[in-house]
Design an enzyme around this catalytic site. Structure first.
Site, PDB file in Angstrom:
ATOM      1  N   ASP A  92       0.822  -1.202   0.000  1.00  0.00           N
ATOM      2  CA  ASP A  92       0.000   0.000   0.000  1.00  0.00           C
ATOM      3  C   ASP A  92       0.861   1.259   0.000  1.00  0.00           C
ATOM      4  OD1 ASP A  92      -2.496   1.251  -0.033  1.00  0.00           O
ATOM      5  OD2 ASP A  92      -2.516   1.506   2.146  1.00  0.00           O
ATOM      6  N   CYS A 104     -14.045   7.883 -10.885  1.00  0.00           N
ATOM      7  CA  CYS A 104     -14.087   6.755  -9.952  1.00  0.00           C
ATOM      8  C   CYS A 104     -14.407   7.261  -8.544  1.00  0.00           C
ATOM      9  CB  CYS A 104     -12.749   6.015  -9.956  1.00  0.00           C
ATOM     10  SG  CYS A 104     -12.680   4.634  -8.805  1.00  0.00           S
ATOM     11  N   CYS A 136     -19.072  -8.716  -9.590  1.00  0.00           N
ATOM     12  CA  CYS A 136     -18.128  -9.648 -10.218  1.00  0.00           C
ATOM     13  C   CYS A 136     -18.495 -11.087  -9.847  1.00  0.00           C
ATOM     14  CB  CYS A 136     -16.716  -9.313  -9.749  1.00  0.00           C
ATOM     15  SG  CYS A 136     -15.434 -10.412 -10.385  1.00  0.00           S
TER      16      CYS A 136
END
Length: 394
Positions: free
Chosen positions: A153, A235, A268
């Site tokens: 990250d 986004c 998904c």
């Protein structure tokens, strides 16, 4: 002395990793070219993560001179959808009260809402688990006389490219890595080492998406502009972290999200299979939602204590309040006295960013602007001139 890949994988799994893979530490040349091209096209939307210096974030040698291999780890996170109509679980309320003593009031008052959703990957500190597992691998390598650096990250490593090269998962059309059995509901990180663990890269995993385009069609703002390509300017997961005024064209689409967006993951198919079979309630410290009024009433120190592990622009809690006002405008009952009081406070806030979003919130809820102060600020003037879409009738 050296360790075999199987031994390192066992160490990583015992340390909390759910998937482990290995690859060489050659530069990710193709990824660097892609990042540079998308940055030039503006698709990064101002995002600095790995875009700041693509040549650096795609070259493991920059992280560890003499790097020979990368150990990639994945940790799954709980991603059960949150029903904001249900009462909060007692354990979550207790945890929230402990983290934010300023909330005050009874449990019934604390559960009053309105609430905003937190994206699954941000509900608990899954990166702490990831780093712990990766550090266990790194320590084992160091004990054998090798150098090893953990990256998770951060701007230093393109974790998804490493995970793909190490055959941990395949590239999904939503630009995430999908891990067999786990889908994209994972956080990724790496250990870069000078140990020669593998002589060559494994064969990439076969693409498991096929003709499916549910993530493209399911994105609330159409931010997935092509398979594997996200326009960060649209986004929601990025916009809640971006500086400045929240994009007016995406405010309604933000809905009840205070941080992040799960839509492309929730539709998904591999993720839906996992969601259906999962009965794990998640970590006890999970924060699946946030009380909007409590957030707006909290001090800077309280907000950073509770939400400080999130990406907050320049570590300024004003951006949490900005997001909360956009969500409040979308979900709140304008007849609720606490809501009206929160909006009134926003209209007289000394910060023009808060006043400006307070204007949008008040107008969208059909409330008056009589208490507005500092209307001559350019940011506030822009909001006063902006068209505000009405809320749908109940």
């Amino acid at each position: 002395m050296s360790l075999a890949p199987s031994e390192l994988a066992d160490i990583g799994r015992r340390g909390g990793l759910h998937a482990v893979g290995f690859c060489t530490a050659e530069p990710f040349t193709e990824t660097a070219e892609t990042l540079t091209r998308r940055k030039q096209a503006g698709l990064h939307g101002g995002m600095q993560f790995t875009y700041r210096n693509p040549r650096r974030s795609t070259d493991p040698q920059r992280l560890l001179p003499g790097a020979a291999a990368i150990v990639v780890g994945a940790v799954e996170f709980d991603a059960q959808p949150v029903d904001l109509c249900e009462e909060p679980a007692a354990s979550h309320e207790d945890a929230d009260s402990h983290k934010n003593p300023a909330a005050g009031g009874s449990q019934a008052e604390a559960a009053a809402g309105p609430f905003a959703r937190v994206a699954a990957y941000a509900r608990s500190d899954y990166y702490a688990v990831l780093r712990s597992g990766l550090e266990a691998v790194a320590e084992a390598l160091r004990a054998c006389g090798h150098k090893a650096v953990v990256s998770a990250d951060s701007n230093a490593m393109v974790d998804r490219a490493a995970a793909h090269r190490a055959a941990v998962g395949w590239w999904g059309k939503n630009s995430n890595i999908l891990v067999p059995g786990l889908g994209s509901l994972v956080v990724l990180g790496s250990v870069v080492t000078d140990a020669v663990i593998v002589a060559s890269d494994p064969e990439p995993l076969e693409d498991g998406c096929g003709n499916c385009r549910k993530c493209l069609d399911g994105c609330p703002t159409g931010a997935i502009v092509a398979p594997g390509t996200v326009d960060a300017r649209r986004c929601l997961a990025w916009l809640v972290q971006a500086e400045g005024v929240f994009d007016p064209d995406c405010r309604v689409a933000l809905g009840d999200r205070i941080y992040g967006c799960d839509d492309c993951s929730e539709v998904c198919p591999p993720n839906r299979v996992r969601l259906r079979r999962s009965s794990d309630p998640g970590p006890a410290d999970q924060q699946p939602r946030a009380d909007l009024l409590d957030l707006l009433e909290s001090s800077d120190d309280e907000l950073l204590a509770r939400f400080g592990r999130w990406y907050i622009p320049r570590r300024q809690p004003r951006y949490l309040r900005r997001n909360a006002l956009v969500v409040l405008a979308n979900v709140a009952d304008p007849g609720d006295p606490r809501v009206r009081a929160a909006v009134a406070r926003a209209l007289r806030d000394p910060d023009p960013l808060i006043r400006a979003h307070g204007v949008w919130c008040a107008r969208r809820l059909g409330l008056g602007l009589s208490g507005l102060q500092g209307a001559d600020d350019p940011m506030v003037r822009d909001e006063l001139r902006r068209a505000v879409p009405p809320r749908a009738a109940a």
